[in-house]
Design a protein around this motif. Structure first.
Motif, PDB file in Angstrom:
ATOM      1  N   GLY A  18       0.726  -1.183  -0.166  1.00 57.38           N
ATOM      2  CA  GLY A  18      -0.037   0.070  -0.021  1.00 57.38           C
ATOM      3  C   GLY A  18       0.992   1.324  -0.099  1.00 57.38           C
ATOM      4  N   ILE A  19       1.934   1.257   0.851  1.00 63.58           N
ATOM      5  CA  ILE A  19       2.679   2.607   1.049  1.00 63.58           C
ATOM      6  C   ILE A  19       3.556   2.681  -0.310  1.00 63.58           C
ATOM      7  N   SER A  20       4.038   1.671  -0.810  1.00 59.56           N
ATOM      8  CA  SER A  20       4.786   1.462  -2.266  1.00 59.56           C
ATOM      9  C   SER A  20       3.898   2.304  -3.326  1.00 59.56           C
ATOM     10  N   LEU A  21       2.419   1.778  -3.185  1.00 60.55           N
ATOM     11  CA  LEU A  21       1.742   2.407  -4.412  1.00 60.55           C
ATOM     12  C   LEU A  21       1.417   3.717  -4.419  1.00 60.55           C
ATOM     13  N   PHE A  22       1.428   4.210  -2.943  1.00 68.53           N
ATOM     14  CA  PHE A  22       1.170   5.544  -2.787  1.00 68.53           C
ATOM     15  C   PHE A  22       2.304   6.383  -3.398  1.00 68.53           C
ATOM     16  N   HIS A  23       3.561   5.875  -3.051  1.00 72.12           N
ATOM     17  CA  HIS A  23       4.927   6.340  -3.657  1.00 72.12           C
ATOM     18  C   HIS A  23       4.736   6.496  -5.027  1.00 72.12           C
ATOM     19  N   TYR A  24       4.464   5.378  -5.900  1.00 75.18           N
ATOM     20  CA  TYR A  24       4.633   5.080  -7.083  1.00 75.18           C
ATOM     21  C   TYR A  24       3.556   6.109  -7.977  1.00 75.18           C
ATOM     22  N   LEU A  25       2.455   6.220  -7.176  1.00 69.86           N
ATOM     23  CA  LEU A  25       1.279   6.748  -8.089  1.00 69.86           C
ATOM     24  C   LEU A  25       1.068   8.254  -7.759  1.00 69.86           C
ATOM     25  N   THR A  26       1.837   8.636  -6.677  1.00 72.71           N
ATOM     26  CA  THR A  26       1.659  10.234  -6.102  1.00 72.71           C
ATOM     27  C   THR A  26       2.710  11.055  -7.003  1.00 72.71           C
ATOM     28  N   PRO A  27       1.906  12.136  -7.860  1.00 78.47           N
ATOM     29  CA  PRO A  27       3.103  12.912  -8.648  1.00 78.47           C
ATOM     30  C   PRO A  27       4.311  13.537  -7.788  1.00 78.47           C
ATOM     31  N   LEU A  28       5.583  13.620  -8.440  1.00 81.00           N
ATOM     32  CA  LEU A  28       6.735  14.251  -7.760  1.00 81.00           C
ATOM     33  C   LEU A  28       6.407  15.634  -7.373  1.00 81.00           C
ATOM     34  N   HIS A  29       5.485  16.410  -7.920  1.00 83.21           N
ATOM     35  CA  HIS A  29       5.366  17.623  -7.590  1.00 83.21           C
ATOM     36  C   HIS A  29       4.815  17.867  -5.979  1.00 83.21           C
ATOM     37  N   PRO A  31       5.988  16.690  -2.905  1.00 86.27           N
ATOM     38  CA  PRO A  31       7.342  15.997  -1.955  1.00 86.27           C
ATOM     39  C   PRO A  31       6.768  15.798  -0.697  1.00 86.27           C
ATOM     40  N   ALA A  32       5.887  16.986  -0.368  1.00 88.04           N
ATOM     41  CA  ALA A  32       5.393  16.462   1.283  1.00 88.04           C
ATOM     42  C   ALA A  32       4.562  15.303   1.347  1.00 88.04           C
ATOM     43  N   LEU A  33       3.778  14.871   0.526  1.00 86.96           N
ATOM     44  CA  LEU A  33       3.364  13.586   0.563  1.00 86.96           C
ATOM     45  C   LEU A  33       4.204  12.492   0.530  1.00 86.96           C
ATOM     46  N   HIS A  34       5.298  12.715  -0.375  1.00 88.29           N
ATOM     47  CA  HIS A  34       6.311  11.777  -0.408  1.00 88.29           C
ATOM     48  C   HIS A  34       7.109  11.482   0.750  1.00 88.29           C
ATOM     49  N   ASP A  35       7.401  12.663   1.401  1.00 83.69           N
ATOM     50  CA  ASP A  35       7.869  12.479   2.767  1.00 83.69           C
ATOM     51  C   ASP A  35       7.454  11.738   3.824  1.00 83.69           C
ATOM     52  N   ILE A  36       6.022  11.811   3.885  1.00 84.52           N
ATOM     53  CA  ILE A  36       5.041  11.208   4.702  1.00 84.52           C
ATOM     54  C   ILE A  36       4.985   9.610   4.437  1.00 84.52           C
ATOM     55  N   PHE A  37       4.729   9.421   3.143  1.00 79.26           N
ATOM     56  CA  PHE A  37       4.925   7.773   2.702  1.00 79.26           C
ATOM     57  C   PHE A  37       6.253   7.240   3.185  1.00 79.26           C
ATOM     58  N   GLN A  38       7.254   7.916   2.914  1.00 75.49           N
ATOM     59  CA  GLN A  38       8.649   7.397   3.078  1.00 75.49           C
ATOM     60  C   GLN A  38       8.832   7.039   4.761  1.00 75.49           C
ATOM     61  N   ARG A  39       8.108   8.143   5.546  1.00 80.54           N
ATOM     62  CA  ARG A  39       8.126   7.823   6.930  1.00 80.54           C
ATOM     63  C   ARG A  39       7.209   6.534   7.438  1.00 80.54           C
ATOM     64  N   LEU A  40       6.179   6.403   6.585  1.00 82.41           N
ATOM     65  CA  LEU A  40       5.143   5.287   6.765  1.00 82.41           C
ATOM     66  C   LEU A  40       5.763   3.846   6.665  1.00 82.41           C
ATOM     67  N   TYR A  41       7.023   3.806   6.026  1.00 85.08           N
ATOM     68  CA  TYR A  41       7.652   2.516   5.825  1.00 85.08           C
ATOM     69  C   TYR A  41       8.260   1.754   7.248  1.00 85.08           C
ATOM     70  N   TYR A  42       8.311   2.666   8.088  1.00 86.74           N
ATOM     71  CA  TYR A  42       8.597   2.298   9.502  1.00 86.74           C
ATOM     72  C   TYR A  42       7.880   1.548  10.177  1.00 86.74           C
ATOM     73  N   LEU A  43       6.446   1.887  10.049  1.00 88.94           N
ATOM     74  CA  LEU A  43       5.501   1.019  10.625  1.00 88.94           C
ATOM     75  C   LEU A  43       5.491  -0.376  10.359  1.00 88.94           C
ATOM     76  N   PRO A  44       5.421  -0.936   8.978  1.00 87.55           N
ATOM     77  CA  PRO A  44       5.754  -2.573   9.129  1.00 87.55           C
ATOM     78  C   PRO A  44       6.866  -2.941   9.362  1.00 87.55           C
ATOM     79  N   ILE A  45       8.027  -2.036   9.180  1.00 92.53           N
ATOM     80  CA  ILE A  45       9.243  -2.604   9.782  1.00 92.53           C
ATOM     81  C   ILE A  45       9.475  -2.900  11.328  1.00 92.53           C
TER      82      ILE A  45
END
Length: 367
Positions: A18-29, A31-45
Motif C-alpha cells: 500500500g505504501i509503495s503504491l502511494f509512492h509510485y502513484l503520487t506525482p513528484l510535485h 514532495p510533502a506527501l512523499h516524505d510522509i509515505f517515506q516515513r510510513l515504511y517504518y510502521l511495517p518494519i
C-alpha cells in the motif's frame, strides 16, 4: 483478537504494498506527501521486529529497500541531492529494523525465561503446599494420638474406679427391687436406677473400646457374611421403629482384618442409620469393589445410607470427634470408635449429608 503468524505476515505485506503504491502513484510535485509515505515504511518494519524479532525486522527492512530503490532511481534520479537523502533513509530502515528486532528478540527471550521461572515457582509452590498439607495431616494425627493416649489412661482409671462400684450399686438395686412389687412408687425409681447404671456401664465400655489398640489378631473376614448377620440381628429393632433395612452387595472379596472390630464398626453405622431414620424410612447398605487405579492394593467400598433428616453443616465437621453427639443420651464415641477401627485396618471412613435428604457414610477398606 490475537493475530496468528500468517495474518501478521499478510498485514505487513499489505502495508508495504500500500505504501509503495502511494509512492509510485503520487506525482513528484507533491514532495510533502512523499516524505510522509517515506516515513510510513517504518510502521511495517517496527511491527515485523516486534512480532518476529531480529530476523523479521531485517527481512522487512530489506524488502522495503528493494521495493523503494526503483522509485528513487527512476523517479528521483534527476535530483541527486534528494536521491542521496532517500538512500540514507534506506540505511535507516535497516538500522531501525535491526536494532528494534534485536531488542524485541531479547525482550521475548527474557519474557520466556521469566515465564519458565514463574512456572518453576508455581510447581515449587504446589509441592510446598502439598508438603504443608501433609505436615498438617501428620500433626493432626499426632494430636489425635495424644488425645487417645490420654483417653487410654482415663479409661483405665474409669474401669477401676467406676465399674466395680457400679456393679455393687446395680446388685443392691436388684435386691431392693424384689421388695417392691410392680406399681409401687419406689419400684419405678429403682428401675430408673438400673437403667442409668446400664447406661453408665455402656459409656465406660465405649471408653475402653476407643482406647484399646486397634491392632489385633488379623484373619480372613467375609464382609458379605458379616453384613448379612448384622442386618438380621437388627431386623427386629428396625421393624419396631418402622424402618426398612436393604442390603445390596456385589460379590464381596474376603479381606484380612479383625472380624470382631469390623463388626463393631458396621454395627455402629447401622444403628446410627436406624436411629436417625423416621418411620417409613429406609437404611440401605451397598458394597462395590473399586477398580484398581495403580499398583496399590484394590479397595472395597461400603456405603451406609439413611433417609433421615441429615446432619447440619456445622456439625458435619465434628461428627468423628470424641464426645460430640447430636443424639439425646448419646456418648459421642460410636463414630470415633468406628473411624479408629477402619483407619486401623488401612482404610478410611467419610460422611456425606444434606439436611432433609439423609446421610451416607462410606467405608473404604483395602482388599
Amino acid at each position: 483478537m490475537k493475530l496468528t503468524g500468517p495474518l501478521r505476515i499478510l498485514l505487513i505485506a499489505a502495508a508495504i504494498v500500500g505504501i509503495s503504491l502511494f509512492h509510485y502513484l503520487t506525482p513528484l510535485h507533491l514532495p510533502a506527501l512523499h516524505d510522509i509515505f517515506q516515513r510510513l515504511y517504518y510502521l511495517p518494519i517496527i511491527l515485523a521486529a516486534l512480532w518476529f524479532g531480529l530476523r523479521g525486522g531485517l527481512t522487512t527492512s530489506i524488502i522495503v529497500s528493494i521495493v523503494y530503490v526503483p522509485h528513487i532511481l527512476f523517479q528521483w534520479g534527476d535530483r541527486p541531492s534528494l536521491e542521496l537523502e532517500k538512500f540514507l533513509e534506506i540505511v535507516l530502515y535497516n538500522v531501525v529494523g535491526g536494532i528494534t528486532g534485536f531488542l524485541c528478540q531479547k525482550e521475548g527471550e527474557r519474557r520466556e525465561e521469566l515465564e519458565r521461572a514463574a512456572s518453576r515457582l508455581e510447581e515449587s509452590y504446589r509441592a510446598l503446599r502439598s508438603q504443608a498439607d501433609l505436615i498438617i495431616g501428620i500433626e493432626e494425627q499426632l494430636r489425635k494420638a495424644e488425645r487417645l493416649s490420654a483417653l487410654g489412661e482415663l479409661s483405665a482409671m474409669l474401669a477401676h474406679e467406676i465399674r466395680n462400684p457400679l456393679g455393687s450399686i446395680r446388685g443392691t438395686a436388684e435386691i431392693i427391687l424384689d421388695d417392691y412389687p410392680q406399681g409401687h412408687p419406689k419400684h419405678e425409681f429403682l428401675e430408673i436406677l438400673l437403667k442409668e447404671t446400664d447406661r453408665l456401664n455402656r459409656v465406660v465400655e465405649d471408653f475402653l473400646r476407643l482406647s484399646r489398640p486397634v491392632d489385633g489378631e488379623k484373619k480372613t473376614c467375609d464382609l458379605d457374611a458379616e453384613l448379612h448377620q448384622l442386618v438380621k440381628l437388627l431386623e427386629s429393632d428396625a421393624a419396631a421403629r418402622g424402618v426398612r433395612v436393604v442390603l445390596d452387595l456385589e460379590e464381596m472379596p474376603v479381606i484380612n482384618g479383625d472380624p470382631e472390630k469390623l463388626r463393631q464398626a458396621f454395627l455402629n453405622l447401622l444403628l446410627n442409620g436406624i436411629q436417625a431414620t423416621g418411620e417409613g424410612g429406609t437404611v440401605s447398605v451397598q458394597g462395590v469393589l473399586l477398580a484398581r487405579q495403580s499398583d496399590d492394593a484394590s479397595f472395597v467400598e461400603l456405603s451406609f445410607a439413611d433417609s433421615g433428616e441429615g446432619i447440619p453443616p456445622g456439625s458435619l465437621e465434628k461428627i468423628f470427634t470424641p464426645f460430640f453427639t447430636t443424639k439425646e443420651g448419646g456418648t459421642g464415641l460410636g463414630l470415633a470408635i468406628t473411624q479408629r477401627i477402619v483407619e486401623g485396618h488401612g482404610g478410611a471412613v467419610t460422611v456425606e449429608s444434606e439436611p432433609g435428604h439423609g446421610t451416607t457414610f462410606r467405608v473404604k477398606l483395602p482388599v
